[in-house]
Design a protein around this motif. Structure first.
Motif, short mmCIF file in Angstrom:
data_model
loop_
_atom_site.label_atom_id
_atom_site.label_comp_id
_atom_site.label_asym_id
_atom_site.label_seq_id
_atom_site.Cartn_x
_atom_site.Cartn_y
_atom_site.Cartn_z
N HIS A 1 40.45 39.35 30.09
CA HIS A 1 40.89 38.89 28.76
C HIS A 1 39.71 38.52 27.87
O HIS A 1 39.75 37.55 27.11
CB HIS A 1 41.86 37.71 28.88
CG HIS A 1 43.18 38.09 29.47
ND1 HIS A 1 44.19 37.19 29.67
CD2 HIS A 1 43.65 39.28 29.95
CE1 HIS A 1 45.23 37.80 30.23
NE2 HIS A 1 44.92 39.06 30.40
N ARG B 1 39.64 32.84 39.66
CA ARG B 1 40.13 32.15 38.48
C ARG B 1 39.38 32.65 37.24
O ARG B 1 38.18 32.87 37.28
CB ARG B 1 39.93 30.64 38.62
CG ARG B 1 40.87 29.99 39.63
CD ARG B 1 40.58 28.52 39.84
NE ARG B 1 39.38 28.31 40.64
CZ ARG B 1 38.20 27.96 40.16
NH1 ARG B 1 38.06 27.79 38.86
NH2 ARG B 1 37.16 27.79 40.95
N CYS B 2 40.16 32.84 36.19
CA CYS B 2 39.59 33.24 34.90
C CYS B 2 40.22 32.35 33.84
O CYS B 2 41.37 32.57 33.45
CB CYS B 2 39.86 34.72 34.64
SG CYS B 2 39.08 35.33 33.13
N GLU C 1 42.30 29.46 32.68
CA GLU C 1 43.41 28.75 33.31
C GLU C 1 44.22 29.64 34.24
O GLU C 1 45.14 29.18 34.91
CB GLU C 1 44.35 28.20 32.22
CG GLU C 1 43.69 27.20 31.28
CD GLU C 1 43.20 25.97 32.03
OE1 GLU C 1 43.92 25.52 32.94
OE2 GLU C 1 42.10 25.49 31.70
N ARG C 2 43.88 30.90 34.30
CA ARG C 2 44.67 31.86 35.08
C ARG C 2 44.03 32.14 36.42
O ARG C 2 42.82 32.34 36.52
CB ARG C 2 44.78 33.17 34.28
CG ARG C 2 45.73 34.19 34.85
CD ARG C 2 46.01 35.27 33.81
NE ARG C 2 44.79 35.95 33.42
CZ ARG C 2 44.45 37.17 33.84
NH1 ARG C 2 45.25 37.83 34.65
NH2 ARG C 2 43.35 37.73 33.42
N MET D 1 44.27 34.67 39.87
CA MET D 1 44.80 35.97 40.30
C MET D 1 44.23 36.32 41.66
O MET D 1 43.19 35.81 42.08
CB MET D 1 44.46 37.05 39.27
CG MET D 1 42.97 37.35 39.16
SD MET D 1 42.59 38.41 37.74
CE MET D 1 42.34 37.17 36.48
N GLU E 1 43.34 43.76 40.49
CA GLU E 1 44.33 42.76 40.81
C GLU E 1 45.28 43.31 41.87
O GLU E 1 45.71 44.46 41.81
CB GLU E 1 45.11 42.36 39.56
CG GLU E 1 45.95 41.11 39.74
CD GLU E 1 46.41 40.53 38.41
OE1 GLU E 1 46.98 39.43 38.43
OE2 GLU E 1 46.18 41.17 37.37
#
Length: 341
Positions: A25, A66-67, A69-70, A72, A94
């Motif tokens: 993102h 983690r990226c 707040e997300r 995966m 992913e």
């Protein structure tokens, strides 16, 4: 599509492909110039430590990343660039829903090499064409070497095709195959690749009938096993690899279509090296398990998959008293014409 980052020796992102932009993102403009660990967060300290070694290869499946707040779950590979010391290429994707389930676990993990297939096939075609051109200019006595180049390029291309479909497609068709011809071809390939100083010994039972196998798959299995054995004992005194064939009785595979398949043909590849690390011996056929600093841990996993595709079995044994490591393959006989299935 796999996300790709190019990292410099300081683990700073220097290039990012569109898939990396989508997954993280962030635009490539915002990624370039950032330190990797400022872009992503890793909960596994072992992975972070491994990333600190610029010469280390890394393959991790199902890692939490983690990226912002997300969080995966991703599959990751990190590969050093041989032409630029300290620089690395990082690829990650992913994990899809259900991808890490128990069913088909081996097939899922073995699909990773398929991303390299296209990039491998293009230079292979160039190598094959160059080999054919060179063959025209060679003396008659040297032309078999050029022919071997073309033959091996074709075999590798077929192997790449197989690796693309390891996870979901049917196995290669099997047919009556001369076991000893396949072994000798594999040994010739290993010898041509170099690594002299290791004695390769053939101990064959000449009376063995044909086996039911895929010739290409069987050769690949034997090349992997003989190469591993050669590498394992290369640093010792009087390094020696023995390839032995014999007839055994009483061994069967799992039931298939309601019947057991007899496996009376045994091939053993033995070496007098120090053996596999004891902590890895129960896991040698699992994907991404390796004791080689430059290994990806796919060789023996692929070997097991190919042997199973031929309805065979493979096992590993360490004989500490004799100082030998054995890899044993058991294969079915080719049925004689008119023999019931």
């Amino acid at each position: 599509m796999f996300a790709v980052l190019l990292l410099d020796p300081d683990m700073v992102v220097r290039e990012a492909n569109p898939a990396a932009e989508d997954l993280l993102h962030r635009s490539a403009r915002r990624l370039v110039g950032e330190r990797l660990l400022d872009v992503i967060g890793l909960d596994d300290e072992r992975v972070a430590h491994r990333l600190g070694d610029a010469d280390a290869r890394l393959t991790v499946r199902g890692m939490v990343m983690r990226c912002g707040e997300r969080a995966m779950q991703v599959n990751v590979t990190v590969s050093p660039l041989a032409t630029h010391p300290g620089w690395r290429v990082m690829t990650f994707s992913e994990v899809g829903q259900g991808e890490l389930g128990d069913e088909g676990r081996d097939e899922t993990t073995l699909r990773a090499p398929s991303i390299l297939a296209h990039e491998i096939k293009n230079p292979l075609a160039a190598i094959r064409g160059a080999g054919q051109l060179v063959a025209r200019k060679l003396d008659e006595k040297d032309r078999p070497l050029a022919a071997m180049i073309s033959a091996e390029v074709d075999r590798i291309a077929r192997l790449v095709d197989r690796m693309q479909r390891l996870g979901s497609e049917r196995a290669d068709p099997v047919e009556p195959t001369n076991l000893h011809e396949a072994i000798r071809s594999a040994i010739a390939t290993v010898r041509a690749a170099g690594g002299g100083g290791v004695e390769l010994v053939e101990e064959f039972d000449p009376s063995l009938p044909p086996v039911l196998a895929s010739r290409d798959a069987l050769e690949q299995v034997l090349i992997n096993l003989v190469t591993n054995a050669r590498d394992a004992c290369a640093g010792g005194e009087e390094p020696r690899v023995v390839i032995r064939t014999r007839f055994v009785s009483g061994l069967v595979s799992n039931l298939k279509l309601g019947r057991a398949i007899r496996l009376p043909i045994e091939v053993t590849v033995s070496d007098n090296g120090p053996g596999v690390d004891p902590s890895l011996r129960d896991h040698v056929f699992e994907p991404f398990v390796t004791s080689k600093s430059s290994g990806q841990g796919l060789g023996l996993a692929l070997v097991r998959k190919l042997v199973r595709d031929m309805d065979g079995r493979i096992g590993h044994q360490r004989d500490e008293r004799a100082g030998l490591t054995h890899f044993r393959i058991h294969l079915p006989l080719a049925r004689e014409e008119g023999e019931p299935a």
